[in-house]
Design an enzyme around this catalytic site. Structure first.
Site, mmCIF file in Angstrom:
data_model
loop_
_atom_site.group_PDB
_atom_site.id
_atom_site.type_symbol
_atom_site.label_atom_id
_atom_site.label_comp_id
_atom_site.label_asym_id
_atom_site.label_seq_id
_atom_site.Cartn_x
_atom_site.Cartn_y
_atom_site.Cartn_z
ATOM 1 N N SER A 25 5.635 -29.372 -0.608
ATOM 2 C CA SER A 25 5.842 -27.934 -0.378
ATOM 3 C C SER A 25 4.704 -27.349 0.462
ATOM 4 C CB SER A 25 5.874 -27.188 -1.712
ATOM 5 O OG SER A 25 7.019 -27.528 -2.434
ATOM 6 N N ARG A 58 4.712 -25.903 4.609
ATOM 7 C CA ARG A 58 4.254 -24.547 4.937
ATOM 8 C C ARG A 58 3.025 -24.588 5.828
ATOM 9 N NH1 ARG A 58 7.061 -24.554 0.262
ATOM 10 N NH2 ARG A 58 8.026 -22.661 -0.538
ATOM 11 N N ARG A 107 24.312 -29.110 0.941
ATOM 12 C CA ARG A 107 23.570 -28.181 0.074
ATOM 13 C C ARG A 107 23.818 -26.721 0.463
ATOM 14 N NH1 ARG A 107 17.745 -30.357 -0.950
ATOM 15 N NH2 ARG A 107 17.850 -28.718 -2.516
ATOM 16 N N SER A 147 14.497 -19.426 -6.715
ATOM 17 C CA SER A 147 14.305 -20.326 -5.577
ATOM 18 C C SER A 147 13.153 -19.871 -4.697
ATOM 19 C CB SER A 147 15.581 -20.402 -4.728
ATOM 20 O OG SER A 147 15.292 -21.056 -3.505
ATOM 21 N N ASP A 189 11.671 -29.841 -10.164
ATOM 22 C CA ASP A 189 11.791 -31.144 -9.496
ATOM 23 C C ASP A 189 11.506 -32.318 -10.430
ATOM 24 O OD1 ASP A 189 12.442 -29.891 -7.119
ATOM 25 O OD2 ASP A 189 10.374 -29.808 -6.417
HETATM 26 C C1 S3P Z 1 10.619 -25.970 -2.952
HETATM 27 C C2 S3P Z 1 11.318 -25.206 -3.843
HETATM 28 C C3 S3P Z 1 12.263 -25.772 -4.823
HETATM 29 C C4 S3P Z 1 12.031 -27.264 -5.032
HETATM 30 C C5 S3P Z 1 11.875 -28.007 -3.735
HETATM 31 C C6 S3P Z 1 10.710 -27.447 -2.931
HETATM 32 C C7 S3P Z 1 9.718 -25.303 -1.986
HETATM 33 O O1 S3P Z 1 13.580 -25.595 -4.339
HETATM 34 O O2 S3P Z 1 13.088 -27.818 -5.761
HETATM 35 O O3 S3P Z 1 11.648 -29.375 -3.964
HETATM 36 O O4 S3P Z 1 8.921 -25.997 -1.328
HETATM 37 O O5 S3P Z 1 9.802 -24.064 -1.867
HETATM 38 P P1 S3P Z 1 14.427 -24.256 -4.629
HETATM 39 O O6 S3P Z 1 13.804 -23.155 -3.864
HETATM 40 O O7 S3P Z 1 15.811 -24.574 -4.145
HETATM 41 O O8 S3P Z 1 14.370 -24.050 -6.114
#
Ligand code: S3P
Length: 436
Positions: free
Chosen positions: A26, A30, A126, A171, A319
């Site tokens: 993540s 970013r 998705r 999310s 996750d």
């Molecule tokens: C993530 C957010 C989550 C997570 C994904 C990474 C992110 O997804 O499951 O592996 O980096 O913002 P969701 O935003 O769909 O919950």
């Protein structure tokens, strides 16, 4: 896209050693995005050399951002400023990465040029309405396939306005997409979350000099701001560490040290769940790494008991359910998961993938629309399908260490999306795991 490949896992030995887990996925996505948008040059250390994050970096190169890789896990990014991206010729391939596609949807909806985002077979199934909905309210124009699925055809040149948006699903990706569009929008953008999610976008925008107010469940920024280059240190990915936390907890005689793992509280729900189950995990050498709490995690084998996973923990361990299911399989007494319907729209339907795989190894798992009850028992050998989902593949590699016979895990190549060299690290620590 990765080609088909299987693993064969079998009973290994007690896990021992000190492991360096790769960088957080993540944070790496970013870091590349914000460094690309900044004025000036940023260095990223600890960048995850996974397929997902490399796909994001490749997209920014296609959008005119120069990037160097002086050594593995390091990127030097020459930012072009918020208004400096250029149209790519052809489609932009996000690979397996929901984070890449959803965050880019917010960012690219605000550009002067058109873009088309595509993904692999899993990403193409998705749901994207969760981002295209609020972005359209802001004035964006994005066409999807039937049912709100990718590809996303983004029409640039739209004037966006800020919104005050309350998330319908927990999310961080949706929150981040709206905030990124908000950077370009007229006025203020506010995102409210009924269940707080990971706040890396908020923390990192602040590190890049953006004036953003945030607290758990709330974020607000004004459009028209610029980003200032900064250096980012990416912590080790808790979600990757999770597999070793579970493996060492359930394999007798194990003791592992996982060095400098990111412990952002919005990510560590599994730590709490495992501790409720009786796990022996201690935190040592606590410090800060690029504004994020990190510590060594020392995990020793301990008998686990089944629990009802508190629903409040679900977003903080979203996750980690594949790993949790394996811990539950080795616990004493059933484990109940509720309030986790989001698992059905991850890289695979993770409730079904885990339930079916554990059944194939001889366990009883009762599925509900938003969860499951896992009844532990002795694991047999058998064949399980990871459905091309990296975390399902890694979870069953752990189950295999406790199984009475060989466990064949199908379609594991996507492990490279988040955890390159997982099998090397795992076998070094004591796993019996080979390509099949
Ligand atoms: C993530 C957010 C989550 C997570 C994904 C990474 C992110 O997804 O499951 O592996 O980096 O913002 P969701 O935003 O769909 O919950």
């Amino acid at each position: 896209m990765s080609s088909k490949q299987d693993w064969i896992a079998s009973a290994g030995r007690a896990l021992r050693g000190t492991l360096d887990i790769p960088g957080d996925k993540s944070v790496s996505h970013r870091a590349v995005m914000f460094a690309a948008l900044a004025d000036g040059t940023s260095t990223i250390d600890g960048f995850l050399e996974g397929e997902d994050t490399r796909a994001t970096a490749a997209i920014f190169s296609r959008l005119g951002v120069q990037m160097e890789t002086p050594s593995p896990s390091r990127r030097v990014v020459h930012g072009v400023g918020v208004d400096g991206l250029k149209a790519a010729d052809g489609t932009l391939d996000c690979g397996n990465a929901g984070t890449g596609m959803r965050l880019l949807a917010g960012l690219l909806a605000a550009q002067r040029f058109d873009s088309v985002l595509i993904g692999d077979e899993s990403l193409s199934k998705r749901p994207m309405r969760r981002v295209t909905g609020p972005l359209s309210t802001m004035g964006a124009r994005i066409d999807t396939e039937e049912g709100g699925l990718p590809p996303l055809r983004i029409h640039g040149g739209q004037a966006l306005s800020g919104i005050d948006y309350t998330l319908e699903v927990a999310s961080a990706q949706v929150k981040s997409a709206v905030l990124l569009a908000g950077l370009y929008a007229e006025g203020e953008t506010v995102v409210r979350e009924p269940h707080p999610t990971r706040d890396y976008t908020e923390r990192m925008l602040k590190a890049f000099g953006v004036d953003i107010a945030f607290s758990p469940g709330f974020a607000r920024l004004r459009g028209g701001q610029r980003l200032k280059a900064t250096d980012i240190a990416v912590p080790a990915d808790f979600s990757s560490a999770a597999f070793f936390l579970v493996a060492a907890s359930i394999i007798p005689g194990s003791e592992l040290r996982l060095r400098a793992v990111g412990l952002n509280p919005r990510r560590t729900g599994l730590l709490q769940a495992l501790r409720l189950m009786g796990a022996d995990i201690t935190e040592e050498n606590a410090s800060e790494h690029g504004g994020e709490p990190v510590a060594d995690l020392v995990v020793r084998h301990a008998p686990l008991r089944g629990i009802e996973v508190p629903e409040a923990l679900v977003p903080d361990m979203i996750d980690e359910f594949p790993a949790l299911f394996v811990a539950a399989a080795a616990a004493d007494g059933p484990t109940v998961v509720r309030g986790a319907a989001e698992l059905r729209v991850k890289e695979s339907d993770r409730l079904a993938s885990m339930a079916n795989g554990l059944r194939a190894l001889g366990l009883r798992v009762d599925e509900t629309p938003d969860g499951a009850t896992i009844f532990p028992g002795p694991l047999q050998g058998g064949a399980v399908d990871s459905h091309g989902d990296h975390r399902i593949a890694m979870a069953f590699s752990i189950a295999g260490q406790l199984a009475a016979g060989e466990v064949r895990i199908g379609d594991v190549a996507n492990v490279a999306t988040s955890f390159p060299n997982y099998d090397g690290l795992a076998t070094g620590a004591g796993f019996a795991l080979r390509k099949g």
